[in-house]
Write a protein that holds these residues in place. Structure first.
Motif, PDB file in Angstrom:
ATOM      1  N   ILE A   1     -29.194  -4.696  36.780  1.00 26.52           N
ATOM      2  CA  ILE A   1     -28.150  -5.087  37.529  1.00 26.52           C
ATOM      3  C   ILE A   1     -28.137  -3.824  38.429  1.00 26.52           C
ATOM      4  O   ILE A   1     -27.581  -2.637  38.199  1.00 26.52           O
ATOM      5  N   ASP A   2     -28.344  -4.146  39.689  1.00 27.24           N
ATOM      6  CA  ASP A   2     -28.173  -3.065  40.851  1.00 27.24           C
ATOM      7  C   ASP A   2     -26.703  -3.301  41.404  1.00 27.24           C
ATOM      8  O   ASP A   2     -26.642  -4.348  42.295  1.00 27.24           O
ATOM      9  N   PRO A   3     -25.904  -2.466  41.204  1.00 28.63           N
ATOM     10  CA  PRO A   3     -24.409  -2.476  41.729  1.00 28.63           C
ATOM     11  C   PRO A   3     -24.361  -2.155  43.469  1.00 28.63           C
ATOM     12  O   PRO A   3     -23.419  -2.609  43.976  1.00 28.63           O
ATOM     13  N   VAL A   4     -25.342  -1.503  43.953  1.00 26.01           N
ATOM     14  CA  VAL A   4     -25.213  -1.010  45.268  1.00 26.01           C
ATOM     15  C   VAL A   4     -25.858  -2.297  46.192  1.00 26.01           C
ATOM     16  O   VAL A   4     -25.348  -2.626  46.956  1.00 26.01           O
ATOM     17  N   ALA A   5     -27.308  -2.681  45.738  1.00 23.82           N
ATOM     18  CA  ALA A   5     -27.839  -3.840  46.284  1.00 23.82           C
ATOM     19  C   ALA A   5     -27.331  -5.121  46.016  1.00 23.82           C
ATOM     20  O   ALA A   5     -27.526  -6.176  46.775  1.00 23.82           O
ATOM     21  N   LYS A   6     -26.204  -5.099  45.140  1.00 20.77           N
ATOM     22  CA  LYS A   6     -25.830  -6.306  44.435  1.00 20.77           C
ATOM     23  C   LYS A   6     -26.638  -7.420  43.985  1.00 20.77           C
ATOM     24  O   LYS A   6     -26.477  -8.395  44.483  1.00 20.77           O
ATOM     25  N   LYS A   7     -27.673  -6.986  43.264  1.00 16.42           N
ATOM     26  CA  LYS A   7     -28.429  -8.023  42.707  1.00 16.42           C
ATOM     27  C   LYS A   7     -28.933  -7.753  41.174  1.00 16.42           C
ATOM     28  O   LYS A   7     -28.912  -6.480  40.747  1.00 16.42           O
ATOM     29  N   VAL A   8     -29.391  -8.885  40.580  1.00 18.59           N
ATOM     30  CA  VAL A   8     -29.665  -8.729  39.252  1.00 18.59           C
ATOM     31  C   VAL A   8     -31.030  -9.151  39.057  1.00 18.59           C
ATOM     32  O   VAL A   8     -31.552 -10.097  39.812  1.00 18.59           O
ATOM     33  N   THR A   9     -32.003  -8.514  38.508  1.00 13.91           N
ATOM     34  CA  THR A   9     -33.353  -8.988  38.236  1.00 13.91           C
ATOM     35  C   THR A   9     -33.700  -9.183  36.909  1.00 13.91           C
ATOM     36  O   THR A   9     -33.017  -8.755  36.039  1.00 13.91           O
ATOM     37  N   THR A  10     -34.493 -10.068  36.773  1.00 18.40           N
ATOM     38  CA  THR A  10     -34.894 -10.730  35.390  1.00 18.40           C
ATOM     39  C   THR A  10     -36.466 -10.265  34.726  1.00 18.40           C
ATOM     40  O   THR A  10     -37.415 -10.094  35.795  1.00 18.40           O
ATOM     41  N   LYS A  11     -36.507 -10.334  33.661  1.00 19.88           N
ATOM     42  CA  LYS A  11     -37.863 -10.410  33.033  1.00 19.88           C
ATOM     43  C   LYS A  11     -38.814 -11.176  33.564  1.00 19.88           C
ATOM     44  O   LYS A  11     -40.224 -11.033  33.811  1.00 19.88           O
ATOM     45  N   GLY A  12     -38.457 -12.650  34.038  1.00 16.75           N
ATOM     46  CA  GLY A  12     -39.289 -13.427  34.492  1.00 16.75           C
ATOM     47  C   GLY A  12     -39.602 -13.091  35.994  1.00 16.75           C
ATOM     48  O   GLY A  12     -40.391 -13.936  36.683  1.00 16.75           O
ATOM     49  N   GLY A  13     -39.296 -11.978  36.729  1.00 18.72           N
ATOM     50  CA  GLY A  13     -39.360 -11.602  37.943  1.00 18.72           C
ATOM     51  C   GLY A  13     -38.690 -11.998  39.040  1.00 18.72           C
ATOM     52  O   GLY A  13     -39.038 -11.999  40.283  1.00 18.72           O
TER      53      GLY A  13
ATOM     54  N   PRO B 199     -24.558  -3.476  10.732  1.00 21.23           N
ATOM     55  CA  PRO B 199     -24.764  -1.721  11.241  1.00 21.23           C
ATOM     56  C   PRO B 199     -23.551  -1.784  12.205  1.00 21.23           C
ATOM     57  O   PRO B 199     -22.805  -2.694  12.797  1.00 21.23           O
ATOM     58  N   ALA B 200     -23.399  -0.423  12.568  1.00 26.83           N
ATOM     59  CA  ALA B 200     -22.370  -0.057  13.647  1.00 26.83           C
ATOM     60  C   ALA B 200     -22.851  -0.834  14.909  1.00 26.83           C
ATOM     61  O   ALA B 200     -23.897  -1.032  15.188  1.00 26.83           O
ATOM     62  N   GLN B 201     -21.810  -0.652  15.741  1.00 23.94           N
ATOM     63  CA  GLN B 201     -22.131  -1.562  16.907  1.00 23.94           C
ATOM     64  C   GLN B 201     -21.567  -1.070  18.276  1.00 23.94           C
ATOM     65  O   GLN B 201     -21.022   0.183  18.440  1.00 23.94           O
ATOM     66  N   LYS B 202     -22.294  -1.464  19.545  1.00 22.46           N
ATOM     67  CA  LYS B 202     -22.188  -0.923  20.701  1.00 22.46           C
ATOM     68  C   LYS B 202     -22.125  -2.000  21.657  1.00 22.46           C
ATOM     69  O   LYS B 202     -22.878  -3.211  21.265  1.00 22.46           O
ATOM     70  N   ALA B 203     -21.920  -1.898  22.915  1.00 19.60           N
ATOM     71  CA  ALA B 203     -22.109  -2.933  24.159  1.00 19.60           C
ATOM     72  C   ALA B 203     -23.732  -3.261  24.113  1.00 19.60           C
ATOM     73  O   ALA B 203     -24.573  -2.624  23.712  1.00 19.60           O
ATOM     74  N   GLY B 204     -24.017  -4.517  24.445  1.00 20.45           N
ATOM     75  CA  GLY B 204     -25.141  -4.988  24.370  1.00 20.45           C
ATOM     76  C   GLY B 204     -26.061  -4.299  25.544  1.00 20.45           C
ATOM     77  O   GLY B 204     -25.463  -3.794  26.314  1.00 20.45           O
ATOM     78  N   ALA B 205     -27.275  -4.393  25.166  1.00 23.09           N
ATOM     79  CA  ALA B 205     -28.454  -3.454  25.846  1.00 23.09           C
ATOM     80  C   ALA B 205     -28.307  -3.318  27.363  1.00 23.09           C
ATOM     81  O   ALA B 205     -28.360  -2.306  28.060  1.00 23.09           O
ATOM     82  N   ILE B 206     -28.072  -4.428  27.873  1.00 20.87           N
ATOM     83  CA  ILE B 206     -28.254  -4.430  29.433  1.00 20.87           C
ATOM     84  C   ILE B 206     -26.874  -3.834  29.918  1.00 20.87           C
ATOM     85  O   ILE B 206     -26.899  -3.301  31.127  1.00 20.87           O
ATOM     86  N   ALA B 207     -25.678  -3.655  29.273  1.00 21.79           N
ATOM     87  CA  ALA B 207     -24.632  -3.045  29.680  1.00 21.79           C
ATOM     88  C   ALA B 207     -24.878  -1.542  29.666  1.00 21.79           C
ATOM     89  O   ALA B 207     -24.742  -0.969  30.649  1.00 21.79           O
ATOM     90  N   GLN B 208     -25.688  -1.057  28.663  1.00 20.78           N
ATOM     91  CA  GLN B 208     -26.150   0.347  28.810  1.00 20.78           C
ATOM     92  C   GLN B 208     -27.106   0.460  29.948  1.00 20.78           C
ATOM     93  O   GLN B 208     -26.962   1.533  30.723  1.00 20.78           O
ATOM     94  N   MET B 209     -28.203  -0.436  30.003  1.00 20.44           N
ATOM     95  CA  MET B 209     -29.083  -0.134  31.120  1.00 20.44           C
ATOM     96  C   MET B 209     -28.495  -0.142  32.431  1.00 20.44           C
ATOM     97  O   MET B 209     -28.978   0.606  33.313  1.00 20.44           O
ATOM     98  N   ALA B 210     -27.559  -0.869  32.804  1.00 19.19           N
ATOM     99  CA  ALA B 210     -26.878  -1.151  34.085  1.00 19.19           C
ATOM    100  C   ALA B 210     -25.811   0.092  34.178  1.00 19.19           C
ATOM    101  O   ALA B 210     -25.069  -0.071  35.113  1.00 19.19           O
ATOM    102  N   ASP B 211     -25.577   1.147  33.343  1.00 20.09           N
ATOM    103  CA  ASP B 211     -24.605   2.253  33.426  1.00 20.09           C
ATOM    104  C   ASP B 211     -23.140   1.547  33.465  1.00 20.09           C
ATOM    105  O   ASP B 211     -22.603   2.150  34.397  1.00 20.09           O
ATOM    106  N   LEU B 212     -22.861   0.778  32.620  1.00 16.41           N
ATOM    107  CA  LEU B 212     -21.663   0.282  32.766  1.00 16.41           C
ATOM    108  C   LEU B 212     -20.909   0.741  31.595  1.00 16.41           C
ATOM    109  O   LEU B 212     -19.643   0.466  31.385  1.00 16.41           O
ATOM    110  N   THR B 213     -21.551   1.429  30.787  1.00 16.90           N
ATOM    111  CA  THR B 213     -20.792   1.991  29.510  1.00 16.90           C
ATOM    112  C   THR B 213     -20.337   3.180  29.697  1.00 16.90           C
ATOM    113  O   THR B 213     -20.976   4.276  30.601  1.00 16.90           O
TER     114      THR B 213
END
Ligand code: FAD
Length: 424
Positions: A110-122, A278-292
């Motif tokens: 998730i690009d917060p500056v260009a404001k776009k989301v990209t997917t595995k499907g390209g 197990p112990a938990q945290k926010a879903g992976a995409i939240a970590q990857m998108a620097d939302l955490t």
């Protein structure tokens, strides 16, 4: 204007109107009003639907990696055989009916500056505002010997679906006289009463089908949600449940899948079926998108806009929504608050002060349920979603058998309502 030109103009205008009905004005209307929703679980599906209902001129795209969603709520009843896995499965046709553009793909950035989301499907999807509801990820590293592969033998079943089916199969295959170990996680985690409802449902099944068996809860905490009501129910029904708190070495630190053994600091326990949550945290995409910030996503609690990246709203389990618990009902309520804020902001309005609601039902026996309910109001000064005094409460311990039975009916009715509200 010459005759020819006038005719040409009329033709052109007519073509524009026809094309308009087919979509051109839709594009024009939607300019500056594109919302991308990441994750089609309870929070995401509700948000996508409600943005469309609140402002049909907004173009909403929901991106979800699975074709079907299994609710975690009522999945404990699947474990006891009280309901089927199919009964907790939902699809996305309802959302399509609301004009949501549903995409089956996994969001990878998730690009917060260009404001776009990209997917595995390209593919990539531009947004004016995004709503992110990715649920949880597991902190595998907190339990030695436990990971995604081991979870195929020792399930967590804390994301409903194949893991729920696996745990149910193991319970059915277990010998009478076996021990089921449930390792309960530390706070904060999704559905605080969930592990104890699960223990109740499994014990209820064992009592009927394998009465010599027992449930051992090893807990990373010293107390748990609705503890008085759960322990009273376990006593009342004579369930064979033992609870070991953290202070008595309940916290599981290591798992040996080959030996079907779990280890605390000082003690070890061998089980026939083991369920490690197990112990938990926010879903992976939240970590990857620097939302955490650490494990979870800090947000403005009035709008759920990220404190890290403006224009992106984070709701549900992944967000820090103190004092709401991480629950499906909370996610559904937060989705409506975020949808209203997003629609206001897209239309140049200032969002109002929201209220929120949550009820968590637990079913501890066939005719024995209880609940905790609260209404909340945003408190900007304290940066809190504060419970409104006198609104809500807990089922009293001395409720009548008829009241406890009615709570089971309320729980099932709540399930029908929330799934219709979210996916219908
Ligand atoms: P989820 O519902 O988990 O949705 C997240 C979605 O995002 C998933 O569909 C996932 O596939 C998708 N996703 C994640 N990453 C990506 C990506 N990168 N790209 C595309 N899609 C992605 N709550 C209650 O209110 N009442 C109950 O009785 C109750 N019982 C429960 C019992 C159990 C056993 C458990 C485990 C939970 C229970 N809950 C209950 C809690 C409830 O299920 C969660 O709080 C709720 O699902 C949170 O919603 P969410 O939208 O945050 O996450």
């Amino acid at each position: 204007m010459s005759e020819m030109t006038r005719r040409g103009f009329v033709k052109l205008a007519g073509a524009a109107t026809a094309a308009g009905t087919l979509g051109l004005p839709h594009i024009a209307r939607a300019a500056g009003k594109r919302v991308v929703v990441v994750g089609g679980g309870t929070g995401g599906a509700t948000a996508a639907k409600y943005v469309r209902m609140m402002d049909p001129s907004v173009e909403v795209t929901l991106i979800e990696k699975n074709a079907h969603y299994h609710t975690c709520y009522m999945s404990n009843e699947v474990l006891s055989g009280e309901r089927t896995l199919d009964s907790i499965q939902f699809g996305y046709d309802g959302l399509k009916g609301h004009g949501v553009n549903v995409v089956m793909d996994e969001v990878t950035a998730i690009d917060p500056v260009a404001k776009k989301v990209t997917t595995k499907g390209g593919k990539s999807y531009a947004f004016d505002r995004a709503i992110v509801s990715p649920g949880i990820a597991f902190k595998w590293e907190t339990i030695e010997g436990y990971d995604e592969q081991v979870a195929e033998k020792i399930p967590h079943a804390w994301k409903a679906g194949p893991q729920t089916a696996l745990l149910r199969k193991q319970l059915e295959a277990m010998k009478d006289g076996g021990t089921v170990i449930i390792a309960a996680p530390p706070n904060p985690f999704r559905c605080p009463p969930g592990p104890y409802e699960r223990a109740s449902q499994i014990a209820m099944y064992l009592q009927e089908h394998k009465p010599k068996s027992k449930v051992l809860i090893l807990d990373a905490k010293d107390k748990f949600s609705k503890q008085g009501l759960f322990t009273a129910a376990w006593k009342k029904f004579g369930y064979n449940i033992e609870w070991v708190k953290a202070a008595e070495d309940g916290k599981v630190l290591r798992v040996d899948a080959d030996k079907m053994t779990v280890y605390g600091d000082l003690t070890e326990h061998t089980g026939d079926v083991i369920n490690v949550i197990p112990a938990q945290k926010a879903g992976a995409i939240a970590q990857m998108a620097d939302l955490t910030d650490g494990d979870w996503c800090p947000v403005d609690k009035g709008t759920f806009e990220s404190k890290k990246h403006p224009g992106i709203h984070v709701i549900g389990d992944a967000s820090v929504a103190t004092k709401m618990p991480k629950s499906g009902y909370s996610a559904n309520s937060q989705a409506k608050v975020a949808a209203a804020a997003v629609v206001d902001l897209l239309n140049g309005r200032t969002p109002g002060t929201p209220s929120y609601v949550n009820t968590c039902y637990s079913i501890a026996g066939k005719d024995h349920g209880f609940s905790v309910a609260a209404i909340y109001r945003y408190d900007a000064a304290e940066d809190l979603i504060a419970p409104v005094k006198g609104a809500g409460g807990l089922t009293p311990g001395d409720a009548s058998a008829a009241d406890f039975a009615r709570e089971v009916q309320y729980a099932h009715s709540w399930f029908n309502n929330i799934t219709a509200d979210t996916f219908g």
